[in-house]
Design an enzyme around this catalytic site. Structure first.
Site, PDB file in Angstrom:
ATOM      1  N   LEU A 160      -2.547   8.085  -4.646  1.00  0.00           N
ATOM      2  CA  LEU A 160      -2.884   7.959  -6.189  1.00  0.00           C
ATOM      3  C   LEU A 160      -2.092   6.646  -6.790  1.00  0.00           C
ATOM      4  O   LEU A 160      -1.030   6.470  -6.280  1.00  0.00           O
ATOM      5  CB  LEU A 160      -2.645   8.979  -7.098  1.00  0.00           C
ATOM      6  CG  LEU A 160      -3.456  10.421  -6.866  1.00  0.00           C
ATOM      7  CD1 LEU A 160      -3.094  11.459  -7.472  1.00  0.00           C
ATOM      8  CD2 LEU A 160      -4.890  10.197  -6.887  1.00  0.00           C
ATOM      9  N   SER A 161      -2.772   6.114  -7.867  1.00  0.00           N
ATOM     10  CA  SER A 161      -1.861   5.178  -8.461  1.00  0.00           C
ATOM     11  C   SER A 161      -0.867   5.568  -9.159  1.00  0.00           C
ATOM     12  O   SER A 161      -0.834   6.809  -9.561  1.00  0.00           O
ATOM     13  CB  SER A 161      -2.899   4.305  -9.323  1.00  0.00           C
ATOM     14  OG  SER A 161      -3.330   5.039 -10.275  1.00  0.00           O
ATOM     15  N   LYS A 162       0.285   5.164  -9.540  1.00  0.00           N
ATOM     16  CA  LYS A 162       1.298   5.539 -10.311  1.00  0.00           C
ATOM     17  C   LYS A 162       1.210   6.037 -11.779  1.00  0.00           C
ATOM     18  O   LYS A 162       0.240   5.278 -12.318  1.00  0.00           O
ATOM     19  CB  LYS A 162       2.430   4.223 -10.233  1.00  0.00           C
ATOM     20  CG  LYS A 162       3.700   4.779 -10.916  1.00  0.00           C
ATOM     21  CD  LYS A 162       4.741   3.846 -10.852  1.00  0.00           C
ATOM     22  CE  LYS A 162       6.172   4.053 -11.653  1.00  0.00           C
ATOM     23  NZ  LYS A 162       7.056   3.004 -11.614  1.00  0.00           N
ATOM     24  N   ARG A 163       1.594   7.079 -12.005  1.00  0.00           N
ATOM     25  CA  ARG A 163       1.237   7.351 -13.370  1.00  0.00           C
ATOM     26  C   ARG A 163       1.755   6.303 -14.742  1.00  0.00           C
ATOM     27  O   ARG A 163       2.836   5.590 -14.224  1.00  0.00           O
ATOM     28  CB  ARG A 163       2.500   8.772 -13.787  1.00  0.00           C
ATOM     29  CG  ARG A 163       2.005   9.858 -13.288  1.00  0.00           C
ATOM     30  CD  ARG A 163       2.709  10.939 -13.573  1.00  0.00           C
ATOM     31  NE  ARG A 163       4.192  10.693 -13.618  1.00  0.00           N
ATOM     32  CZ  ARG A 163       5.048  11.101 -12.756  1.00  0.00           C
ATOM     33  NH1 ARG A 163       4.263  12.039 -11.484  1.00  0.00           N
ATOM     34  NH2 ARG A 163       6.297  10.686 -12.363  1.00  0.00           N
ATOM     35  N   SER A 164       0.888   6.318 -15.579  1.00  0.00           N
ATOM     36  CA  SER A 164       1.135   5.167 -16.508  1.00  0.00           C
ATOM     37  C   SER A 164       1.906   6.043 -17.643  1.00  0.00           C
ATOM     38  O   SER A 164       1.637   7.243 -18.047  1.00  0.00           O
ATOM     39  CB  SER A 164      -0.060   4.553 -17.048  1.00  0.00           C
ATOM     40  OG  SER A 164      -0.971   5.466 -17.638  1.00  0.00           O
TER      41      SER A 164
END
Length: 390
Positions: A160-164
């Site tokens: 998954l993409s990194k948490r923002s």
């Protein structure tokens, strides 16, 4: 953003349902009143431990209530017997009785994951190997480890993409700290190298850092030390890179056409963070109100009377001077000093005060005069003479 957030929530829900199929999680339909009835007082403190009543619902009953659209959450099925142990590099083995751990909510009633669950899923998918946390989280770590262990029994999935989100690192960047200094500073929180070196390049830090030697004592965030360290990095920054980063800060207070590169060169070794710049150079635009007592300097042997006399004597020299570049200016003023038998500071201190109106400046009198030019220099010296004459 909303669409990507929903997509991410769908991925977390997928993992939560996977845990349900494994028997490591379950649907919970309990409302506020039922949850309130489970509260009890232990050692004078009111706590709420969920009694797993929804875990005992049959699959058919669960499906019926889901089909009916009843509000629900997904809870993790913590074991009720035995202990959970994990190893902390600093504190050693930490053991917690399983009966003390509640069935954490993984997916809330709105379909979004709790931070606790999203954190574990993200760490797993991003291949996180080590987690650094404050010691106040030691007691809760076994809960997360239980979820993690249940999760990693399955095949690897796409990252998954990194948490923002807004973080303290981003805050520090906005406050004018540079990335290298922040990394350097954070590495030294609770850890120190054997030779007590403090300023590291990133390759040096990678080579020297050893998390086994982190102190058990809580680290103290010393903003003064971070500012100093940031200043050291700024001093070593490539001048062109510094100029580009400093220009927006200079233009906050300097509205006319200046030699911004020269001003940047003046301030690079004199600041700790970029927001320090405006207050250091605002006098170029306009001399601030200042106390004439600033002309008094014991070491330079100056006071208001001597400064007034010197400024009156040096004014014709400044008026006759055509070339206002630093070197020719300094040469002319040095000749004036020598001719009158003065000490250098006896002339330069009142002159710098007159053209800046500040106790501390990023450059000497002639460097300042080069930036502001002849007309402005004459104007400021005359204003200083008038001020001292009163």
């Amino acid at each position: 953003y909303v669409q990507s957030e929903r997509q991410a929530s769908g991925i977390y829900l997928k993992y939560a349902q996977q845990l349900i199929e494994q028997g490591d999680a379950y649907y919970c339909f309990c409302g506020p009143e039922e949850l309130e009835s489970m509260k009890r007082v232990v050692a004078g403190k009111e706590i709420s431990i969920y009694d797993k009543r929804c875990l005992r619902l049959s699959k058919e009953e669960v499906q019926r209530r889901l089909d009916a659209g009843e509000p629900h959450v997904i809870r993790f099925n913590m074991p009720t017997e035995g202990t959970t142990t994990f190893h902390d590099v600093i504190y050693g083995d930490i053991t917690v009785n399983n009966e003390e751990m509640e069935d954490l909510i993984l997916i809330k009633s709105d379909g979004y994951p709790t931070y606790n669950f999203a954190n574990v899923v993200d760490d797993h998918l991003m291949g996180i190997t080590h987690v650094v946390r404050g010691n106040e989280y030691l007691s809760s770590a076994p809960k997360y480890n239980r979820i993690y262990e249940a999760l990693i029994t399955n095949e690897e999935h796409q990252k998954l993409s990194k948490r923002s989100g807004h973080s303290s690192y981003e805050d520090l960047l906005e406050q004018g700290f540079v990335t290298e200094a922040i990394v350097n500073f954070v590495a030294l929180l609770g850890w120190s190298p054997q030779d007590n070196q403090e300023i590291f390049s990133l390759p040096e830090l990678v080579k020297a850092f050893d998390y086994h030697h982190i102190s058990k004592s809580p680290a103290v965030f010393d903003i003064t030390k971070l500012r100093w360290m940031n200043g050291e990095y700024i001093k070593k920054m490539d001048p062109e890179e510094f100029y580009e980063k400093a220009l927006p800060y200079m233009k906050q207070v300097l509205k006319r056409d200046y030699n911004f590169r020269k001003i940047a060169g003046m301030v690079q070794t004199r600041i700790e963070t970029f927001p320090d710049i405006p207050a250091l150079i605002d006098f170029f635009e306009e001399v601030p109100e200042y106390d004439s007592a600033m002309y008094c300097h014991k070491k330079m042997k100056t006071n208001e009377e001597t400064s007034l006399a010197v400024l009156k004597e040096v004014l014709p020299v400044l008026e006759e001077q055509e070339d206002y570049m630093n070197d020719p200016l300094y040469e002319s003023l040095s000749a004036f000093v020598k001719e009158h038998g003065y000490k250098n500071g006896y002339v330069m201190w009142p002159l710098r005060t007159a053209v800046s109106g500040k106790q501390m400046t990023p450059a000497g009198a002639t460097e300042i005069m080069e930036i502001i030019g002849k007309d402005e220099t004459i104007k400021r010296v005359k204003a200083a003479i008038e001020k001292l004459s009163k």
